[in-house]
Design a protein around this motif. Structure first.
Motif, PDB file in Angstrom:
ATOM      1  N   THR A   3      29.522  12.259  34.303  1.00 61.07           N
ATOM      2  CA  THR A   3      28.179  12.216  34.883  1.00 61.07           C
ATOM      3  C   THR A   3      27.381  13.476  34.564  1.00 61.07           C
ATOM      4  N   GLU A   4      28.030  14.598  34.736  1.00 61.18           N
ATOM      5  CA  GLU A   4      27.352  15.878  34.467  1.00 61.18           C
ATOM      6  C   GLU A   4      26.943  15.967  33.000  1.00 61.18           C
ATOM      7  N   PHE A   5      27.842  15.527  32.107  1.00 59.42           N
ATOM      8  CA  PHE A   5      27.524  15.596  30.681  1.00 59.42           C
ATOM      9  C   PHE A   5      26.425  14.596  30.330  1.00 59.42           C
ATOM     10  N   LEU A   6      26.464  13.394  30.929  1.00 53.07           N
ATOM     11  CA  LEU A   6      25.409  12.410  30.685  1.00 53.07           C
ATOM     12  C   LEU A   6      24.052  12.974  31.104  1.00 53.07           C
ATOM     13  N   ASN A   7      24.010  13.645  32.249  1.00 53.74           N
ATOM     14  CA  ASN A   7      22.751  14.255  32.695  1.00 53.74           C
ATOM     15  C   ASN A   7      22.236  15.262  31.679  1.00 53.74           C
ATOM     16  N   ALA A   8      23.159  16.052  31.107  1.00 55.44           N
ATOM     17  CA  ALA A   8      22.762  17.052  30.106  1.00 55.44           C
ATOM     18  C   ALA A   8      22.207  16.376  28.857  1.00 55.44           C
ATOM     19  N   VAL A   9      22.863  15.289  28.420  1.00 54.61           N
ATOM     20  CA  VAL A   9      22.409  14.574  27.228  1.00 54.61           C
ATOM     21  C   VAL A   9      21.038  13.934  27.472  1.00 54.61           C
ATOM     22  N   MET A  10      20.867  13.299  28.626  1.00 52.35           N
ATOM     23  CA  MET A  10      19.612  12.618  28.904  1.00 52.35           C
ATOM     24  C   MET A  10      18.466  13.602  29.141  1.00 52.35           C
ATOM     25  N   GLN A  11      18.804  14.764  29.691  1.00 56.19           N
ATOM     26  CA  GLN A  11      17.769  15.784  29.841  1.00 56.19           C
ATOM     27  C   GLN A  11      17.274  16.225  28.465  1.00 56.19           C
ATOM     28  N   ARG A  12      18.222  16.392  27.515  1.00 55.65           N
ATOM     29  CA  ARG A  12      17.818  16.754  26.149  1.00 55.65           C
ATOM     30  C   ARG A  12      16.982  15.639  25.512  1.00 55.65           C
ATOM     31  N   GLU A  13      17.336  14.384  25.791  1.00 51.72           N
ATOM     32  CA  GLU A  13      16.570  13.265  25.248  1.00 51.72           C
ATOM     33  C   GLU A  13      15.133  13.293  25.770  1.00 51.72           C
TER      34      GLU A  13
ATOM     35  N   THR B 148      15.671  12.743  19.224  1.00 50.44           N
ATOM     36  CA  THR B 148      16.878  13.131  18.483  1.00 50.44           C
ATOM     37  C   THR B 148      17.176  12.156  17.360  1.00 50.44           C
ATOM     38  N   ALA B 149      16.309  11.146  17.177  1.00 47.86           N
ATOM     39  CA  ALA B 149      16.396  10.301  15.985  1.00 47.86           C
ATOM     40  C   ALA B 149      15.711  11.044  14.850  1.00 47.86           C
ATOM     41  N   LEU B 150      16.440  11.241  13.741  1.00 44.77           N
ATOM     42  CA  LEU B 150      15.961  12.136  12.692  1.00 44.77           C
ATOM     43  C   LEU B 150      15.451  11.407  11.461  1.00 44.77           C
ATOM     44  N   GLY B 151      15.362  10.079  11.539  1.00 47.06           N
ATOM     45  CA  GLY B 151      14.937   9.312  10.385  1.00 47.06           C
ATOM     46  C   GLY B 151      16.123   8.851   9.554  1.00 47.06           C
ATOM     47  N   GLU B 152      15.857   7.919   8.629  1.00 45.91           N
ATOM     48  CA  GLU B 152      16.888   7.393   7.739  1.00 45.91           C
ATOM     49  C   GLU B 152      18.056   6.780   8.493  1.00 45.91           C
ATOM     50  N   GLY B 153      17.797   6.242   9.708  1.00 50.20           N
ATOM     51  CA  GLY B 153      18.841   5.560  10.460  1.00 50.20           C
ATOM     52  C   GLY B 153      19.789   6.462  11.223  1.00 50.20           C
ATOM     53  N   LEU B 154      19.510   7.769  11.260  1.00 53.19           N
ATOM     54  CA  LEU B 154      20.425   8.739  11.870  1.00 53.19           C
ATOM     55  C   LEU B 154      19.881   9.277  13.191  1.00 53.19           C
ATOM     56  N   ALA B 155      20.749   9.355  14.209  1.00 57.19           N
ATOM     57  CA  ALA B 155      20.404  10.009  15.477  1.00 57.19           C
ATOM     58  C   ALA B 155      21.527  10.970  15.840  1.00 57.19           C
ATOM     59  N   ILE B 156      21.131  12.161  16.336  1.00 58.24           N
ATOM     60  CA  ILE B 156      22.120  13.155  16.743  1.00 58.24           C
ATOM     61  C   ILE B 156      21.791  13.631  18.156  1.00 58.24           C
ATOM     62  N   PRO B 157      22.094  12.820  19.184  1.00 60.79           N
ATOM     63  CA  PRO B 157      21.930  13.298  20.567  1.00 60.79           C
ATOM     64  C   PRO B 157      22.940  14.397  20.859  1.00 60.79           C
ATOM     65  N   HIS B 158      22.627  15.253  21.800  1.00 61.06           N
ATOM     66  CA  HIS B 158      23.564  16.336  22.113  1.00 61.06           C
ATOM     67  C   HIS B 158      23.338  16.848  23.531  1.00 61.06           C
ATOM     68  N   GLY B 159      24.393  17.390  24.097  1.00 59.98           N
ATOM     69  CA  GLY B 159      24.315  17.939  25.439  1.00 59.98           C
ATOM     70  C   GLY B 159      25.069  19.244  25.544  1.00 59.98           C
ATOM     71  N   LYS B 160      24.476  20.192  26.265  1.00 63.97           N
ATOM     72  CA  LYS B 160      25.125  21.485  26.529  1.00 63.97           C
ATOM     73  C   LYS B 160      25.427  21.542  28.016  1.00 63.97           C
ATOM     74  N   SER B 161      26.704  21.690  28.364  1.00 65.06           N
ATOM     75  CA  SER B 161      27.070  21.565  29.774  1.00 65.06           C
ATOM     76  C   SER B 161      28.355  22.324  30.078  1.00 65.06           C
ATOM     77  N   LEU B 162      28.469  22.750  31.324  1.00 65.64           N
ATOM     78  CA  LEU B 162      29.706  23.390  31.792  1.00 65.64           C
ATOM     79  C   LEU B 162      30.864  22.402  31.824  1.00 65.64           C
ATOM     80  N   SER B 163      30.545  21.104  31.797  1.00 66.43           N
ATOM     81  CA  SER B 163      31.604  20.092  31.828  1.00 66.43           C
ATOM     82  C   SER B 163      32.313  19.944  30.493  1.00 66.43           C
ATOM     83  N   VAL B 164      31.782  20.549  29.439  1.00 65.62           N
ATOM     84  CA  VAL B 164      32.401  20.456  28.111  1.00 65.62           C
ATOM     85  C   VAL B 164      33.504  21.508  27.993  1.00 65.62           C
TER      86      VAL B 164
END
Length: 646
Positions: free
Chosen positions: A42-52, A57-73
């Motif tokens: 849950t904590e990591f999902l919140n971090a990812v969605m906050q970044r979204e 985070t979709a970079l074109g050419e069919g590629l997406a690189i979502p990411h999250g920075k969290s103490l849960s990692v």
């Protein structure tokens, strides 16, 4: 960095039948959790969605690189999914079709190191069309892992060869480029890679400077600037030290454009250079390259820039002041707090001066800096000091910053000397002229009317009571929860800070109370009626209440994204009630950023400290109750009618 060591075959999903972005992200989070890379989904999902929520985070050419920075990692890692067909994903130019997803998990302590290195290497490795297509077509996790590992090794070797070629290249044409995106990470490096790749294909020497999250990387040398035939700015933000490129034929494109048509952009700027060759004897103090934006956009960028630089002072000053007040109240040290030069008195002065003395000049200086770069800093600070002297406050700081910025833009354009006097021009003439003009305008022309407006606004705010204060609270409440930390929320924040700077503390008390409503609603509604919510919403609700106590609205974003009309609508109803109640009670708060501890720091207190604290926190709870009842009712109706699937 060895990227293949950060993933494994068990973190790879092949030809997944995902239909939405959230479905893909949740599946990859499950993989990371199963492999022991994260401790709290849950904590990591919140971090990812906050970044979204902060940017695409979709970079074109069919590629997406979502990411999250969290103490849960627990350790840096990434999971990969190829998609059967494609899914819609927000990109810079609207929704994009994505069939390849890399989800990065970064420990909070490595946010500025591993995070950026990993994104840089991944985007660089995936620039090659053939490699990316081969990965998408992989038939098994082992096949994809092997392809990725081979490409990383190949990319490293090619990078070394490219550096050698660049150092020894004697091509006639040299194109210098700067790439920069709002986040300063993925698009910045992908655009650079595509430009360099296109340059090699066209036989043109392309030198790219990345202005990203780590500052300026690959800085273009003075020799390359002197030899440059043309220049490309692929950017969504202001270019740093833009004066270096003065006189060079230049085009500016969005940062995503080189990913789509790098070759045509290079050919376009070369063609422009043929018809408009670079100016001779270009110096650092030459007229900067014009970046044409609308006046509205320019003013918005300037104001947001000024506020962004002032916020650290506000948070630091408010927190230091809050700590001093809390220590005084807890331990009964009022006498020490009031004694000049005592340790508590010094902390009080430190926090108070950050808010009362420095905030407006910093706001003014960096508003000016956004318009005219470094030469505007001195005049901007002067305009801010003048605003303090004549009592025009926060509003005066904004006006002074705009005056200083436009004055210095004019001065830089019309006052120029020979290169011999560059030092005299930059370090003496510009700051003195700018300070005298901007300072004089603030002190004797513009500042006085602004001070009168500011005084009138302050008097009006102080006079609000009953239904008028209730209406103000209702409006602020709706602004705070409308987009949960977005532009509308930030507009309310700026207004409340401006009022606070002028000694009117009611608006910020409203703002601080309302910030808890959305977070409490998510937790309460998922606990009371879990059958009406999806699994990830229930997981989100388990921790969102804690974010609410800290005054953080962003924890509610994942639920709002999933069902925006019903969720945001319910938030607005409760927030309006909370804001109206706090406004009606005439409660004030002069210390920003204290979260739940704000209830011990309330000012004005017409009903007494205890009663004011009860009303302030009780208003947040009442608003959350109204929002919770509304959300459950709306969601129940939607689920029953089949308009929303759990």
């Amino acid at each position: 960095m060895n990227l293949s060591a950060l993933t494994n075959q068990d973190l790879i999903l092949i030809k997944s039948p995902f239909k939405t972005r959230d479905e893909a992200i949740n599946a990859l989070i499950d993989k990371l959790y199963q492999q022991g890379k994260i401790s709290d989904k849950t904590e990591f999902l919140n971090a990812v969605m906050q970044r979204e929520s902060e940017g695409p985070t979709a970079l074109g050419e069919g590629l997406a690189i979502p990411h999250g920075k969290s103490l849960s990692v627990k350790e840096a890692a990434f999971a990969v999914a190829t998609i059967e067909g494609s899914i819609d994903w927000e990109g810079i130019d609207g929704d994009e079709s994505v069939n390849l997803v890399f989800l990065l998990a970064i420990p909070s302590a490595e946010a500025g190191t591993t995070h950026i290195q990993l994104l840089t290497q991944l985007t660089t490795a995936l620039v090659d069309d053939d490699t990316r297509e081969a990965i998408v077509q992989a038939v098994s996790p082992a096949n994809l892992f092997e392809l990725l590992s081979q490409n990383i090794a190949k990319q490293s070797e090619e990078s070394t060869q490219t550096e050698s070629l660049v150092q020894n290249d004697s091509s006639e044409l040299t194109v210098v480029c700067v790439t920069a995106c709002p986040a300063g990470i993925a698009h910045t490096y992908m655009a650079a890679e595509y430009l360099e790749k296109a340059g090699k294909k066209l036989g043109i020497r392309v030198v790219v400077e990345k202005q990203g999250a780590n500052g300026i990387e690959g800085r273009i040398s003075n020799q390359d600037l002197q030899n440059a035939t043309a220049c490309i700015f692929a950017a969504e933000v202001a270019i740093k030290e833009v004066e270096r490129f003065a006189g060079i034929p230049t085009i500016k494109v969005p940062v995503a454009e080189p990913i789509k048509r790098a070759e045509s952009i290079i050919q376009e700027v070369i063609e422009k250079a043929k018809h408009n060759p670079r100016q001779a004897n270009v110096t650092e103090t030459s007229t900067p390259v014009e970046q044409k934006v609308s006046v509205k956009t320019e003013l918005k960028q300037a104001l947001l820039s000024g506020i962004s630089f002032a916020v650290p002072l506000i948070v630091a000053g408010g927190t230091v002041l809050a700590v001093a007040v809390l220590i005084t109240q807890i331990f009964g040290l009022q006498e020490v707090y009031e004694t000049e030069n005592s340790w508590l008195w010094l902390y009080r002065k430190l926090g108070g001066n950050l808010l009362g003395v420095l905030m407006v000049p910093v706001l003014s200086a960096y508003t000016a800096y956004s318009l005219a770069d470094k030469p505007a800093l001195g005049p901007g600070f002067a305009a801010g000091v003048a605003a303090n002297l004549i009592g025009s406050g926060f509003l005066g700081g904004v006006v002074g910053g705009l005056i200083a910025g436009y004055v210095m833009r004019y001065v830089k354009k019309h006052i120029r000397l020979s290169p011999t006097f560059n030092g005299f021009l930059s370090f003496y003439l510009y700051p003195v002229i700018g300070t005298l003009i901007a300072g004089s305008l603030m002190l004797f022309v513009v500042g006085k009317p602004v001070a009168l407006i500011n005084t009138g606004l302050t008097t009006w705010l102080n006079s609000l009571s009953g239904s008028n204060a209730l209406l103000l609270g209702l409006i602020i409440g709706c602004f705070v929860s409308f987009d949960l930390g977005g532009p509308v929320n930030k507009a309310a924040y700026a207004f409340c800070l401006g009022a606070m700077a002028n000694g009117v503390y009611g608006p910020y008390a409203i703002f601080a109370s309302v910030k808890m409503v959305s977070a409490f609603t998510v937790t309460a509604s998922t606990m009371i009626a879990p059958r009406l919510f999806k699994d990830f919403e229930i997981e989100t609700g388990k921790s969102t209440w804690l974010l609410g106590l800290a005054g953080i609205t962003e924890g509610a974003i994942p639920m709002a994204i999933e069902d925006p009309i019903r969720v945001i609508g319910s938030f607005l109803l409760g927030s309006a009630v909370t804001g109206a109640l706090v406004g009606w009670a005439s409660i004030g708060l002069s210390t920003p950023g204290a979260g739940i501890f704000s209830m011990f720091l309330l000012t004005d207190n017409p009903l007494g400290a205890f009663a004011s604290a009860g009303i302030w926190f009780g208003a947040a709870l009442l608003g959350a109750l109204i929002s919770t009842i509304t959300l459950i009712a709306w969601r129940k109706q939607a689920v029953s009618s089949g308009k929303f699937a759990v």
